[in-house]
Enzyme design. Sequence first.
Site, PDB file in Angstrom:
ATOM      1  N   LYS A 207       1.068  -1.185   0.121  1.00  0.00           N
ATOM      2  CA  LYS A 207       0.100   0.145   0.001  1.00  0.00           C
ATOM      3  C   LYS A 207       0.891   1.353   0.013  1.00  0.00           C
ATOM      4  CE  LYS A 207      -3.728   2.100   2.436  1.00  0.00           C
ATOM      5  NZ  LYS A 207      -4.607   2.161   3.426  1.00  0.00           N
ATOM      6  N   ARG A 217     -10.676  11.225   1.712  1.00  0.00           N
ATOM      7  CA  ARG A 217     -10.648  12.060   2.674  1.00  0.00           C
ATOM      8  C   ARG A 217     -12.123  12.438   3.035  1.00  0.00           C
ATOM      9  NH1 ARG A 217      -4.737  12.649   2.938  1.00  0.00           N
ATOM     10  NH2 ARG A 217      -4.602  10.255   3.171  1.00  0.00           N
ATOM     11  N   ARG A 228       0.895   9.970   5.079  1.00  0.00           N
ATOM     12  CA  ARG A 228       0.949   8.959   5.776  1.00  0.00           C
ATOM     13  C   ARG A 228       2.571   8.302   5.285  1.00  0.00           C
ATOM     14  NH1 ARG A 228      -3.903   8.496   7.921  1.00  0.00           N
ATOM     15  NH2 ARG A 228      -5.609   8.618   6.618  1.00  0.00           N
ATOM     16  N   GLU A 244       7.044  -6.651   1.705  1.00  0.00           N
ATOM     17  CA  GLU A 244       5.800  -6.276   2.171  1.00  0.00           C
ATOM     18  C   GLU A 244       4.871  -7.500   2.124  1.00  0.00           C
ATOM     19  OE1 GLU A 244       4.833  -4.368   4.486  1.00  0.00           O
ATOM     20  OE2 GLU A 244       6.136  -2.679   4.355  1.00  0.00           O
ATOM     21  N   LYS A 259      -2.285  -1.388  -3.675  1.00  0.00           N
ATOM     22  CA  LYS A 259      -3.350  -0.190  -3.704  1.00  0.00           C
ATOM     23  C   LYS A 259      -2.463   0.866  -3.639  1.00  0.00           C
ATOM     24  CE  LYS A 259      -6.543   1.695  -0.414  1.00  0.00           C
ATOM     25  NZ  LYS A 259      -6.735   1.908   0.903  1.00  0.00           N
ATOM     26  N   SER A 285     -10.353   5.765  -4.557  1.00  0.00           N
ATOM     27  CA  SER A 285     -11.018   7.258  -4.883  1.00  0.00           C
ATOM     28  C   SER A 285     -10.566   8.108  -5.969  1.00  0.00           C
ATOM     29  CB  SER A 285     -11.298   7.940  -3.526  1.00  0.00           C
ATOM     30  OG  SER A 285     -10.104   8.214  -2.975  1.00  0.00           O
ATOM     31  N   TYR A 324     -15.521   1.194  -6.961  1.00  0.00           N
ATOM     32  CA  TYR A 324     -16.785   1.882  -6.504  1.00  0.00           C
ATOM     33  C   TYR A 324     -17.852   1.829  -7.575  1.00  0.00           C
ATOM     34  CZ  TYR A 324     -13.892   3.653  -2.877  1.00  0.00           C
ATOM     35  OH  TYR A 324     -13.025   3.836  -1.795  1.00  0.00           O
TER      36      TYR A 324
HETATM   37  C1  PBG Z   1      -7.333   3.139   5.449  1.00  0.00           C
HETATM   38  C2  PBG Z   1      -7.729   3.201   3.981  1.00  0.00           C
HETATM   39  C3  PBG Z   1      -7.715   4.190   3.114  1.00  0.00           C
HETATM   40  C4  PBG Z   1      -8.153   3.983   1.912  1.00  0.00           C
HETATM   41  C5  PBG Z   1      -8.716   2.708   2.140  1.00  0.00           C
HETATM   42  N1  PBG Z   1      -8.338   2.139   3.385  1.00  0.00           N
HETATM   43  C6  PBG Z   1      -7.298   5.687   3.289  1.00  0.00           C
HETATM   44  C7  PBG Z   1      -5.687   5.807   3.468  1.00  0.00           C
HETATM   45  O1  PBG Z   1      -5.048   4.915   3.511  1.00  0.00           O
HETATM   46  O2  PBG Z   1      -5.139   7.083   3.300  1.00  0.00           O
HETATM   47  C8  PBG Z   1      -8.298   4.586   0.653  1.00  0.00           C
HETATM   48  C9  PBG Z   1      -9.525   3.857  -0.281  1.00  0.00           C
HETATM   49  C10 PBG Z   1      -9.615   5.017  -1.506  1.00  0.00           C
HETATM   50  O3  PBG Z   1      -8.894   6.062  -1.606  1.00  0.00           O
HETATM   51  O4  PBG Z   1     -10.689   4.599  -2.106  1.00  0.00           O
HETATM   52  N2  PBG Z   1      -8.552   3.284   6.265  1.00  0.00           N
END
Ligand code: PBG
Length: 339
Positions: A207, A217, A228, A244, A259, A285, A324
């Site tokens: 990730k 967000r 992060r 990982e 991801k 997203s 989605y």
């Molecule tokens: C962590 C999490 C995130 C997403 C899924 N699980 C946010 C992040 O890591 O900043 C993002 C999913 C998306 O952007 O569609 N709770």
Amino acid sequence: MTSHHQSGAEPAYGTPRPRRLRRTPALRRLVAENRLHPADLVLPMFVKEDLTEPRAISSMPGVFQHTRESLKRAAVEAVEAGVGGLMLFGIPRERDAVGSAATDPDGILNVALADLAAEVGDSTVLMADLCLDEFTDHGHCGVLAADGSVDNDATLLRYRQMGVAQAEAGAHLVGTSGMMDGQVGAVREALDHAGHLDTGIFAYAAKYASAFYGPFREAVDSALVGDRRSYQQNPANRVESRREVALDVAEGADLVMVKPAMSYLDIVAETAAHVDVPVAAYQISGEYAMIAGAAERGWIDRDRAIGESLVSIKRAGAHIILTYWATEVAGWLNNGREL
Ligand code: PBG
């Protein structure tokens, strides 16, 4: 007659003609190397505490923060379309430093999981995001140390409790997404000790710290200031993903995820080549927003761009895709539409 004759040119006998197999939709369908099936697609969903009606997420046109009731309706619709599973995110009324609502059996994510377990049960795969960022008042994925850094091992204690709470609420799979070291092993051990031997771990294994999480967000009313990068991976790194992913598999991950998806198709391919557990990718997203936004402006053909993006993720090696658009695309596939 072919155009060669009409133009008077001699047909070049023996010329390889790959175009023969592209001539009609039926030929293209017959020789497609990859195809999507509704069961490949997992629908991520948002449920917000105390909401009285679904609320649109402006940066993700067509996606909503759900009430408990509208969540159930959308889940039934997705299951009827044949999607492979549902991935649930909860937005609590109150947040605190340790994300208390995440482990409270009456917390929104856990009650919504129980709602869905009662509503759709084993007819789909119920998954939950196992991460604290929706529940903490600082918006980080873990608890903070005195110096403000994210405390890895203190966070693992919270993840253990969260995993057990989600299993008890009815999750078939818990999605460890916080990028803490040792999280899969810690959650596995906690689930086993609590008797949840059959609850699986869907590990967000590779990730990356991505700008494409932007619209998420808004989707979860995130309180995060900053980024992060001290726990999610550097987009410049590829070999690191092998490590990982291998660690998560060794710690007991039942499935692994990469991801984001589209900017990381090389990582998807590499992961698929190296593991013997199912591989998923999350079309996040920002990937959704880019296609939706360009399509709204008439700059690209929306449906074709959606289909192409999803099949490219599958071609790279992901057998499961979180998107989605899962319900909508499942509907297209059920109607036999050429993507
Ligand atoms: C962590 C999490 C995130 C997403 C899924 N699980 C946010 C992040 O890591 O900043 C993002 C999913 C998306 O952007 O569609 N709770």
